[in-house]
Design an enzyme around this catalytic site. Structure first.
Site, mmCIF file in Angstrom:
data_model
loop_
_atom_site.group_PDB
_atom_site.id
_atom_site.type_symbol
_atom_site.label_atom_id
_atom_site.label_comp_id
_atom_site.label_asym_id
_atom_site.label_seq_id
_atom_site.Cartn_x
_atom_site.Cartn_y
_atom_site.Cartn_z
ATOM 1 N N ASN A 10 -41.743 65.963 44.831
ATOM 2 C CA ASN A 10 -40.783 66.949 45.314
ATOM 3 C C ASN A 10 -41.087 68.265 44.611
ATOM 4 O O ASN A 10 -40.826 68.409 43.424
ATOM 5 C CB ASN A 10 -39.361 66.449 44.980
ATOM 6 C CG ASN A 10 -38.291 67.468 45.303
ATOM 7 O OD1 ASN A 10 -38.555 68.474 45.951
ATOM 8 N ND2 ASN A 10 -37.069 67.208 44.845
ATOM 9 N N TRP A 11 -41.626 69.217 45.372
ATOM 10 C CA TRP A 11 -42.070 70.471 44.754
ATOM 11 C C TRP A 11 -40.949 71.496 44.613
ATOM 12 O O TRP A 11 -41.169 72.594 44.113
ATOM 13 C CB TRP A 11 -43.263 71.052 45.532
ATOM 14 C CG TRP A 11 -44.531 70.281 45.307
ATOM 15 C CD1 TRP A 11 -44.694 69.218 44.457
ATOM 16 C CD2 TRP A 11 -45.818 70.516 45.902
ATOM 17 N NE1 TRP A 11 -45.994 68.777 44.491
ATOM 18 C CE2 TRP A 11 -46.714 69.559 45.375
ATOM 19 C CE3 TRP A 11 -46.296 71.435 46.825
ATOM 20 C CZ2 TRP A 11 -48.054 69.494 45.740
ATOM 21 C CZ3 TRP A 11 -47.634 71.384 47.202
ATOM 22 C CH2 TRP A 11 -48.499 70.428 46.667
ATOM 23 N N LYS A 12 -39.773 71.154 45.124
ATOM 24 C CA LYS A 12 -38.595 72.027 44.971
ATOM 25 C C LYS A 12 -38.967 73.473 45.340
ATOM 26 O O LYS A 12 -39.784 73.683 46.225
ATOM 27 C CB LYS A 12 -38.042 71.902 43.546
ATOM 28 C CG LYS A 12 -37.793 70.427 43.165
ATOM 29 C CD LYS A 12 -37.018 70.244 41.906
ATOM 30 C CE LYS A 12 -36.833 68.754 41.635
ATOM 31 N NZ LYS A 12 -36.006 68.488 40.479
ATOM 32 N N HIS A 96 -30.564 65.213 47.986
ATOM 33 C CA HIS A 96 -31.009 65.355 46.590
ATOM 34 C C HIS A 96 -29.846 65.904 45.756
ATOM 35 O O HIS A 96 -29.063 66.722 46.231
ATOM 36 C CB HIS A 96 -32.215 66.297 46.528
ATOM 37 C CG HIS A 96 -32.845 66.342 45.181
ATOM 38 N ND1 HIS A 96 -32.328 67.101 44.153
ATOM 39 C CD2 HIS A 96 -33.921 65.701 44.668
ATOM 40 C CE1 HIS A 96 -33.074 66.926 43.068
ATOM 41 N NE2 HIS A 96 -34.044 66.065 43.361
ATOM 42 N N GLU A 98 -29.637 68.106 43.581
ATOM 43 C CA GLU A 98 -29.548 69.575 43.488
ATOM 44 C C GLU A 98 -28.892 70.153 44.740
ATOM 45 O O GLU A 98 -28.186 71.156 44.673
ATOM 46 C CB GLU A 98 -30.949 70.171 43.260
ATOM 47 C CG GLU A 98 -31.411 69.928 41.829
ATOM 48 C CD GLU A 98 -32.915 69.832 41.654
ATOM 49 O OE1 GLU A 98 -33.668 70.241 42.554
ATOM 50 O OE2 GLU A 98 -33.335 69.321 40.594
ATOM 51 N N GLU A 168 -31.892 58.394 41.606
ATOM 52 C CA GLU A 168 -32.178 59.458 40.652
ATOM 53 C C GLU A 168 -30.934 59.753 39.821
ATOM 54 O O GLU A 168 -30.070 60.540 40.250
ATOM 55 C CB GLU A 168 -32.601 60.727 41.394
ATOM 56 C CG GLU A 168 -33.835 60.544 42.248
ATOM 57 C CD GLU A 168 -34.555 61.868 42.467
ATOM 58 O OE1 GLU A 168 -35.693 61.973 42.012
ATOM 59 O OE2 GLU A 168 -33.958 62.772 43.060
ATOM 60 N N GLY A 174 -35.242 66.362 35.408
ATOM 61 C CA GLY A 174 -35.693 67.578 34.737
ATOM 62 C C GLY A 174 -35.284 67.674 33.277
ATOM 63 O O GLY A 174 -35.366 68.737 32.670
ATOM 64 N N SER A 214 -37.539 62.503 35.604
ATOM 65 C CA SER A 214 -38.487 62.632 34.485
ATOM 66 C C SER A 214 -39.595 61.573 34.505
ATOM 67 O O SER A 214 -40.006 61.083 33.454
ATOM 68 C CB SER A 214 -37.741 62.631 33.145
ATOM 69 O OG SER A 214 -36.848 63.731 33.082
ATOM 70 N N GLY A 235 -40.564 65.090 40.314
ATOM 71 C CA GLY A 235 -40.367 66.534 40.431
ATOM 72 C C GLY A 235 -41.428 67.276 39.632
ATOM 73 O O GLY A 235 -42.568 67.431 40.074
ATOM 74 N N GLY A 236 -41.060 67.703 38.430
ATOM 75 C CA GLY A 236 -41.929 68.552 37.599
ATOM 76 C C GLY A 236 -43.360 68.050 37.470
ATOM 77 O O GLY A 236 -44.312 68.840 37.583
HETATM 78 P P1 PGA Z 1 -38.053 65.486 37.696
HETATM 79 O O1 PGA Z 1 -37.308 65.653 39.116
HETATM 80 O O2 PGA Z 1 -39.201 64.533 37.903
HETATM 81 O O3 PGA Z 1 -38.527 66.896 37.364
HETATM 82 O O4 PGA Z 1 -37.052 64.971 36.740
HETATM 83 C C1 PGA Z 1 -37.127 64.532 39.961
HETATM 84 C C2 PGA Z 1 -36.440 64.970 41.223
HETATM 85 O O5 PGA Z 1 -35.600 65.881 41.189
HETATM 86 O O6 PGA Z 1 -36.717 64.415 42.299
#
Ligand code: PGA
Length: 251
Positions: A10-12, A96, A98, A168, A174, A214, A235-236
Site C-alpha cells: 500500500n503506497w498511500k 483502511h 486511515e 491491521e 506505521g 509494521s 505500507g512503509g
Molecule cells: P505499515 O502500514 O506497514 O507502514 O505499518 C501498513 C498499512 O497501513 O497497510
C-alpha cells in the site's frame, strides 16, 4: 483448500507517476522468478494507468487504495469501480484505518464499497483492526466482529469468492510495533471463524487473511509461519523495491 499467499504493498500518498513506475519496474524485475506468492502494489489513483502499462506481462498485480460505491454521478473528486477496472486495476483496498480515521469511512460505506467492487469483478481487500484504546478496554473481538459483520452484511457469498481480509491493528500501523505471534494467531483464527458464521464456510476457506502493521523483511517469515496468515499488507516497507522484494521472498 490451499490459499496462495498475497503480499500487497500500500503506497498511500507517496510517489509521483515517474517514481511509481520506476519502483514498479524494479520490483517486477526483482520478482520475475516468484511463482508461489501473488504480489500486488497499490499506487495513488493518478499513477494507476502508468503503472498498469509498466507492469503489463509481469508477475505484479495492480491495486487501488479506495473507490466510491456509486458507479457514476456528481461526486466531485471520487473514482468508481468501472474507472479502476478500465485503468487495469484488479484489487481494491477498502476501509483502511486511515480512511476510517481521517476521511470518516464507516462500516456502512465500507459495505457499499465492497458490493460495488465485487459487482465489477474487482477483488476487495477489506481492512479491519482495533485501536490501542479498544484493545486496552478488552474490546478487540467486539470491534472486529462489528467491522466484519457490518462490512459484509447482506452480501451474497457467491460474490465474495475473491474477498481478501486484512487484519491491521491500528496501533501497529506505521509505528514499528508489530503484533506478537500469539496475538496475530488468536485474531486470525477468530476472523476465519467469523467469516464462517457471518458469511459462509466456503468464504471462510477461500478468503486470504493478511496481516498488516509494521511488516518488514525482519518479521515477515515469522508472521507467515502463523496459522491462518495468508499474506501481508505492507505500507512503509513496500515503498522501496529492494526492501519489498525481501519481504516477498521471505523464507
Ligand atoms: P505499515 O502500514 O506497514 O507502514 O505499518 C501498513 C498499512 O497501513 O497497510
Amino acid at each position: 483448500m490451499t490459499r496462495k499467499p498475497l503480499i500487497a504493498g500500500n503506497w498511500k500518498m507517496f510517489k509521483t507517476g515517474p517514481e511509481a513506475v520506476d519502483t514498479a519496474v524494479h520490483l517486477a524485475e526483482d520478482c520475475a522468478d516468484v511463482t508461489d506468492v501473488d504480489i500486488m502494489i497499490a499506487p495513488a489513483y493518478v499513477c494507476l494507468p502508468l503503472v498498469a502499462a509498466a507492469i503489463a506481462g509481469t508477475r505484479i498485480h495492480l491495486g487501488a487504495q479506495n473507490l466510491h460505491f456509486e458507479n457514476q454521478g456528481a461526486f466531485t473528486g471520487e473514482i468508481s469501480a468501472d474507472m479502476l477496472k478500465t485503468a487495469g486495476v484488479e484489487y481494491v483496498i477498502i476501509g483502511h484505518s486511515e480512511r476510517r480515521q481521517y476521511f470518516f469511512e464507516t462500516d456502512d460505506t465500507v459495505n457499499k464499497k465492497i458490493k460495488a467492487a465485487a459487482a465489477k469483478g474487482l477483488k476487495p481487500i477489506l481492512c479491519v483492526g482495533e485501536t490501542d484504546a479498544q484493545r486496552e478496554a478488552g474490546n478487540t473481538f467486539l470491534t472486529l466482529d462489528k467491522q466484519v459483520s457490518d462490512g459484509l452484511k447482506g452480501h451474497d457469498p457467491k460474490h465474495l469468492k475473491d474477498l481478501v481480509l486484512a487484519y491491521e491493528p491500528v496501533w501497529a500501523i506505521g509505528t514499528g510495533q508489530t503484533a506478537g505471534p500469539d496475538q496475530v494467531a488468536e485474531v486470525h483464527e477468530y476472523l476465519r471463524n467469523l467469516l464462517e458464521t457471518r458469511v459462509s464456510p466456503d468464504t471462510a476457506q477461500s478468503t486470504r487473511i493478511l496481516y498488516g502493521g509494521s511488516v518488514k523483511p525482519e518479521n515477515i517469515a515469522e508472521l507467515m509461519r502463523i496459522n491462518d496468515v495468508d499474506g501481508a499488507l505492507v505500507g512503509g516497507a513496500s515503498l522501496d523495491a529492494n526492501t519489498f522484494t525481501n519481504i516477498v521472498k521471505y523464507d
